[in-house]
Design an enzyme around this catalytic site. Structure first.
Site, PDB file in Angstrom:
ATOM      1  N   SER A 229       0.899  -1.191  -0.144  1.00 44.57           N
ATOM      2  CA  SER A 229      -0.004  -0.099   0.097  1.00 44.57           C
ATOM      3  C   SER A 229       0.831   1.364  -0.132  1.00 44.57           C
ATOM      4  O   SER A 229       1.622   1.458  -0.862  1.00 44.57           O
ATOM      5  CB  SER A 229      -0.952  -0.079   1.142  1.00 44.57           C
ATOM      6  OG  SER A 229      -2.072   0.921   1.087  1.00 44.57           O
ATOM      7  N   ASP A 455      -8.365  -4.408  -6.541  1.00 42.06           N
ATOM      8  CA  ASP A 455      -8.071  -3.900  -5.322  1.00 42.06           C
ATOM      9  C   ASP A 455      -8.726  -2.513  -4.843  1.00 42.06           C
ATOM     10  O   ASP A 455      -9.027  -1.762  -5.783  1.00 42.06           O
ATOM     11  CB  ASP A 455      -6.639  -3.376  -5.310  1.00 42.06           C
ATOM     12  CG  ASP A 455      -6.064  -2.992  -3.955  1.00 42.06           C
ATOM     13  OD1 ASP A 455      -6.808  -2.174  -3.384  1.00 42.06           O
ATOM     14  OD2 ASP A 455      -4.988  -3.457  -3.700  1.00 42.06           O
ATOM     15  N   HIS A 485      -7.474  -5.971  -0.930  1.00 42.08           N
ATOM     16  CA  HIS A 485      -6.224  -4.958  -1.015  1.00 42.08           C
ATOM     17  C   HIS A 485      -5.045  -5.723  -0.989  1.00 42.08           C
ATOM     18  O   HIS A 485      -4.757  -6.293   0.254  1.00 42.08           O
ATOM     19  CB  HIS A 485      -6.447  -4.009   0.382  1.00 42.08           C
ATOM     20  CG  HIS A 485      -5.383  -2.960   0.279  1.00 42.08           C
ATOM     21  ND1 HIS A 485      -5.027  -2.402  -0.817  1.00 42.08           N
ATOM     22  CD2 HIS A 485      -4.812  -2.296   1.319  1.00 42.08           C
ATOM     23  CE1 HIS A 485      -4.121  -1.343  -0.531  1.00 42.08           C
ATOM     24  NE2 HIS A 485      -3.951  -1.310   0.802  1.00 42.08           N
TER      25      HIS A 485
END
Length: 516
Positions: A229, A455, A485
């Site tokens: 991320s 995602d 995610h």
């Protein structure tokens, strides 16, 4: 209401807290004083319980094979433009390699996202998931500057945060807009009052410089790195600043480095809407009846009605707080981070339709860093501080109002929520650094860049743009056709084989590899 990048910030740790509810730290140690910070010796000791800023809880348990978690504090310059000046302590955690000493490659440094997530608490929570990587690496993570035990940014106290997150973050009229702007100004003023010294020093470029110091202090010639991320943005900035120091690196759940804060927020609106669409289709495709709608359109319409009803009249949440429209929206977003949570989202929506908002509020609390004792980690404060120090654009109410139609078109459910969040940095006391990060890294070795087509928080297109931005011969793109995610933690065999092959044996997968 969170910053535009806030929804991508909270991934693994908060989701685990929420799952726990549905189903029912370091910094200790010191180092020898040394004028040359690269020569400092870390004093690795047993880890204490996480601090409140790290989220609280118990000290990390040993790994299944008996491996112990160790913690230390590394000194770094407060201001990298004045490296001989004041220093701050950065909290580190590690589990030493489990394999033969002659097979050890070095340290593998993790950043799990945020910005604002505590690596010191996240790594041991998921350490067993990286057991294979630990055969040849010491697993290492850290609380970046401004986070957890690393001179945390402090803004509002717990009671004030409860009130802050109860506000209407999707204002419908002038009075609500005025109150929302006032609350944002109050939050930002509290950050300046309580953390004035650290606020100018928490840019991603500062954290990248910290990682290069960490590499040297850990005794590694190259930085071997696993970024997830926001950790992919941090990794990209590191590669730009120190291309010759990059070792084997993996970027998973990739932030698009070409976007402004507004573009990122709009992209997330589309990403979370896609995840909601997929959730609804999955529910009605089951062999048994979907309990929250007969068709995917019906499922989404009922959710929209729930949110509209909550805007008029909240329902009981976690006593004494009520489940508001904003809290419910955040809770739904949190559940969309992982396909494993979809069945639980169905259950909590059923409960909310029956007037019980407790578990949906637990999910919202996880997004905001609140534990069951009512204590907040500093993830929200750190997230806003880092994003506002990084992002140059500043938006006002009139601008957001003008952009609402496009955001609503991108997502009827999440559009307003993410559009209004763009006000977070409007009156921030520190100027933003740039429109978007520079991740060009000519001369760096291959970096494995993994994009997940489903995602919600870091949309798939960002992976290809990261590859292009890193430059020719650096980024190697792998596509995972999945949901949620990130890709590695999906346990997909194809993805994990590619990651293990590169990090453990140096085998770079073919560009454009597709896993499903």
């Amino acid at each position: 209401m969170p910053n535009p990048s806030r929804l991508r910030a909270v991934a693994l740790t908060a989701t685990a807290i929420a799952l726990s509810a549905l189903l029912a730290g370091c910094g200790g140690g010191s180092q020898e004083d040394d004028e040359n910070l690269t020569g400092q010796k870390l004093d690795w000791k047993g880890c204490p319980s996480p601090s409140e800023a790290e989220g609280g809880g118990a000290a990390p348990s040993p790994l299944p094979d008996g491996g112990k978690w160790q913690c230390a504090t590394m000194r770094a310059p407060l201001d990298w433009d004045d490296p001989e000046g004041d220093t701050i302590g950065l909290a580190l955690i590690r589990a030493e390699a489990s394999g033969a000493a002659d097979r050890r490659i070095g340290s593998l440094v993790f950043n799990f996202g945020g910005p604002g997530g505590s690596g010191v608490t996240t790594l041991p929570a998921f350490g067993q998931d990286y057991a294979k990587l630990r055969t040849r690496y010491d697993l290492v993570s850290f609380d970046p500057r401004g986070v957890g035990r690393s001179d945390p940014v402090e803004c509002l106290d717990d009671k004030q945060l409860d009130a802050y997150f109860q506000q209407d973050a999707t204002p419908d009229d002038r009075a609500e807009r005025t109150e929302f702007v006032h609350n944002t100004e109050k939050f930002n003023a509290a950050c300046e009052k309580n953390s004035k010294k650290i606020l100018p020093q928490v840019r991603t470029t500062d954290a990248a410089r910290d990682m290069d110091l960490m590499r040297q202090v850990l005794g590694d010639e190259k930085l071997h790195y696993f970024g997830i991320s926001y950790g992919t943005e941090l990794g990209g900035v590191y590669a730009h600043l120190f291309p010759r120091h990059v070792g084997r690196a993996v970027f998973d759940a990739v932030v698009d480095p070409t976007q402004t804060a507004e573009q990122s927020s709009l992209g997330q609106a589309k990403g979370f809407q896609l995840a909601l669409d997929n959730f609804a289709e999955d529910c009605v495709s089951k062999t048994e009846d979907c309990p929250i709608g007969d068709t995917a359109k019906d499922v989404k319409a009922r959710i929209a009605r729930l949110l509209k009803d909550l805007d008029r009249e909240p329902i009981p949440g976690v006593f004494p707080r009520e489940l508001t429209e904003t809290a419910a929206t955040g809770g739904i977003a949190q559940a969309l981070y992982s396909k494993d949570f979809w069945e639980y989202l169905t259950e909590v929506l059923e409960q909310a339709y029956d007037g019980d908002g407790r578990v949906l509020m637990v999910l919202s609390d996880a997004l905001n860093g609140r534990n069951e004792d009512g204590q907040y980690s500093n993830i929200t404060a750190a997230n806003v501080a880092i994003n506002c120090a990084d992002d140059k654009p500043r938006y006002d109410s009139a601008y957001v109002e003008g952009r609402l139609p496009e955001f609503r078109d991108a997502s009827p459910l999440f559009g307003d929520y993410l559009a209004w969040s763009m006000l977070s940095c409007t009156d921030w006391p520190v100027a933003g650094a740039a429109d978007h990060p520079d991740v060009s890294a000519p001369g760096a070795p291959p970096i494995l860049v993994i994009g997940n087509t489903g995602d919600p928080a870091t949309p798939y297109e960002g992976a290809g743009r990261m590859v292009d931005a890193l430059g020719k011969g650096v980024g190697v793109e792998l596509t995972y056709k999945g949901q949620g995610h990130g890709a590695y933690d999906s346990k997909n065999r194809c993805v994990q084989d590619a990651v293990h092959g590169y990090l453990l044996d140096g085998r770079v997968p073919a560009a454009k590899t597709v896993c499903s």
